[in-house]
Design an enzyme around this catalytic site. Structure first.
Site, PDB file in Angstrom:
ATOM      1  N   LYS A   1       0.881  -1.136   0.120  1.00 33.86           N
ATOM      2  CA  LYS A   1      -0.184  -0.072  -0.059  1.00 33.86           C
ATOM      3  C   LYS A   1       0.886   1.188  -0.011  1.00 33.86           C
ATOM      4  O   LYS A   1       0.487   2.352  -0.276  1.00 33.86           O
ATOM      5  CB  LYS A   1      -1.053   0.077   1.268  1.00 33.86           C
ATOM      6  CG  LYS A   1      -0.459   0.077   2.485  1.00 33.86           C
ATOM      7  CD  LYS A   1      -1.423   0.069   3.509  1.00 33.86           C
ATOM      8  CE  LYS A   1      -1.085  -0.281   4.895  1.00 33.86           C
ATOM      9  NZ  LYS A   1      -2.051  -0.660   5.930  1.00 33.86           N
ATOM     10  N   ARG A   2       2.061   1.226   0.421  1.00 34.01           N
ATOM     11  CA  ARG A   2       2.941   2.292   0.417  1.00 34.01           C
ATOM     12  C   ARG A   2       3.461   2.623  -1.062  1.00 34.01           C
ATOM     13  O   ARG A   2       3.822   3.671  -1.412  1.00 34.01           O
ATOM     14  CB  ARG A   2       4.313   2.110   1.402  1.00 34.01           C
ATOM     15  CG  ARG A   2       3.908   2.673   2.783  1.00 34.01           C
ATOM     16  CD  ARG A   2       5.174   1.880   3.688  1.00 34.01           C
ATOM     17  NE  ARG A   2       5.082   0.469   3.660  1.00 34.01           N
ATOM     18  CZ  ARG A   2       4.452   0.016   4.457  1.00 34.01           C
ATOM     19  NH1 ARG A   2       3.112   0.509   5.221  1.00 34.01           N
ATOM     20  NH2 ARG A   2       4.396  -1.412   4.516  1.00 34.01           N
TER      21      ARG A   2
END
Ligand code: GLU
Length: 457
Positions: free
Chosen positions: A234-235
């Site tokens: 998700k980063r």
């Protein structure tokens, strides 16, 4: 197949990940296909990372996908007493023991080169509970076999699992305990989840064995990777279902595409409704190699599902996107263009940009006008004269009139289209030109041709 009892157990620690969406989809398909049931369990024991709004996000994302569940949501945070009860049982039956070692103490005791993990120092010290002591599971001296529907029998050899903590020194149960207790109490028959949980699965099996539970079967789904074959993160990657929803992906497209991430239906067919997926899905065709989450492929699916919408449906779905783009446009004004817009967009978010020229006369600032000259200006004048009396003012009639004009003045339609399109829409691409002219109407079309000529200078 026998009726399966499944569960989907997200942790409310962030946006709803596409991997979670695939996990619930496979669980849902199996629950429906087998005539079984699906429990929604919220794994919220990690109070530092959990937020209530993420629970709402889980529920609304599942609903947006068009999926549902039969039981729950059950929160692990409401079952802490039960976990404590089971921990006490494990201790009283000798399957767990109290341990007061710190990580540093363990490391200092171990000769260099020894395997990682706990060294069993407190195993036979018969300590009682006290401040700073954690409860550890006494791992037996034998290999543990996990039977997995995707990977077959996975064997964890003796010595590969340390005596693991089930209750922290703070009194909080560890996930591996809570998970095993819940799966047993809710009589889960099949655990379908992400591959990253496979390493902790033998621990769950050991807990079930110690407590005399039946052991559910497992299916660990292949990891999702990006273009560089890195695990989706998700980063780094776009992974939130909420983002795709807000961008104008349709749930049907999302479901269809997610189903194919790890499962292959065999043959070339790629489009499946959810009812067809329910019919076709099986673990025999789930692979354990990583699945590439390809946004371009997803857009291709979305384009297909946008094509399936009626114009009424597309219009209704487009309204929030038109509003969000800040266009005060009567949705009915775009109605005549919808048939042209529909095949040209991959997401609903692209729709406003295809129709915003209807709203007001565009600005030509920022366009490269230097390539146009007085020849263009007189050509635009001829177009204006031609359309001034074209009746009726329809795309078909405009097309035949302008084609005739091209003949008359000896210019190709291609050459003429570019400045006319820029004059009418201020864009290089978009809906077919004659539809655009008809949609803005005669007065606006004439005004724009003359304003564009003035801008050329
Ligand atoms: N709560 C875990 C997660 O969100 C799921 C673990 C499981 O399904 O057992 O990754």
């Amino acid at each position: 197949m026998p009726a399966e009892r499944l569960r989907f157990a997200p942790s409310p620690t962030g946006y709803f990940h596409v991997g979670s969406a695939r996990t619930i989809l496979y669980n849902w398909l199996l629950a429906r296909k087998s005539g079984g049931s699906l429990l929604l369990r919220i794994d919220d024991t990690d109070t530092e990372r959990n937020r209530e709004e993420w629970v709402d996000g889980i529920v609304s994302s599942i609903q947006w996908l068009g999926l549902d569940w039969d039981l729950g949501p059950v929160r692990q945070s409401s079952r802490l007493e039960r976990y404590a009860e089971v921990a006490a049982e494990l201790e009283s039956t000798g399957h767990a023991y109290w341990c007061g070692c710190t990580r540093e103490e363990v490391e200092a005791r171990k000769p260099a080169g020894s395997p990682p993990g706990y060294d069993g120092f407190c195993r036979d010290r018969r300590l009682g509970p006290a401040e700073g002591r954690a409860l550890r599971f006494r791992v037996p001296e034998n290999p543990v076999t996990v039977s997995d529907l995707v990977r077959g029998e996975v064997v964890f050899p003796t010595g590969s699992i340390e005596d693991f903590i089930v209750v922290k020194s703070s009194g909080a149960p560890l996930y591996v305990l809570a998970n095993a207790v819940d799966d047993a109490d809710f009589e889960i028959t099949l655990v379908v989840r992400a591959e990253e949980h496979l390493p902790t699965t033998p621990k769950a099996v050991l807990i079930h064995q110690a407590l005399g539970h039946g052991i559910p079967r497992f299916a660990h789904l292949p990891v999702l990777v990006n273009e560089a074959r890195q695990k989706l993160s998700k980063r780094r990657d776009r992974v939130a279902i909420e983002d795709f929803r807000d961008q104008g992906y349709l749930p049907e497209a999302m479901i269809n595409y997610l189903a194919l991430l790890g499962w292959s239906p065999g043959g070339d067919r790629e489009f499946f409704t959810i009812a067809e997926l329910e019919e076709e899905f099986s673990f025999e065709r789930v692979s354990h190699s990583p699945a590439f989450f390809d946004e371009r492929k997803l857009a291709h699916f979305n384009k297909h599902y946008i094509q399936q919408l009626s114009e009424e449906e597309l219009l209704a779905m487009a309204v929030p996107f038109i509003e969000r783009a800040g266009l005060t446009l009567d949705p009915h004004a775009i109605r005549p263009l919808l048939a042209e817009v529909k095949p040209r967009i991959s997401t609903l978010e692209e729709l406003p940009g295809m129709v915003d020229f209807l709203l007001s006369d565009p600005s030509y600032e920022g366009l490269d006008l230097a390539k146009f000259d007085q020849g263009t200006v007189s050509m635009l004048g001829a177009v204006a004269a031609a359309i001034a009396d074209t009746e009726p003012f329809t795309p078909e009639k405009l097309e035949s009139r302008i084609r005739a004009l091209c003949e008359e003045i000896g210019v190709s339609l291609r050459k003429l289209q570019e400045p006319v399109r820029l004059a009418i829409t201020a864009k290089r691409v978009g809906v077919p030109l004659f539809s655009a002219i008809a949609a803005v109407g005669r007065p606006a079309a004439l005004r724009r041709l003359s304003a564009f000529s003035a801008a050329i200078g």
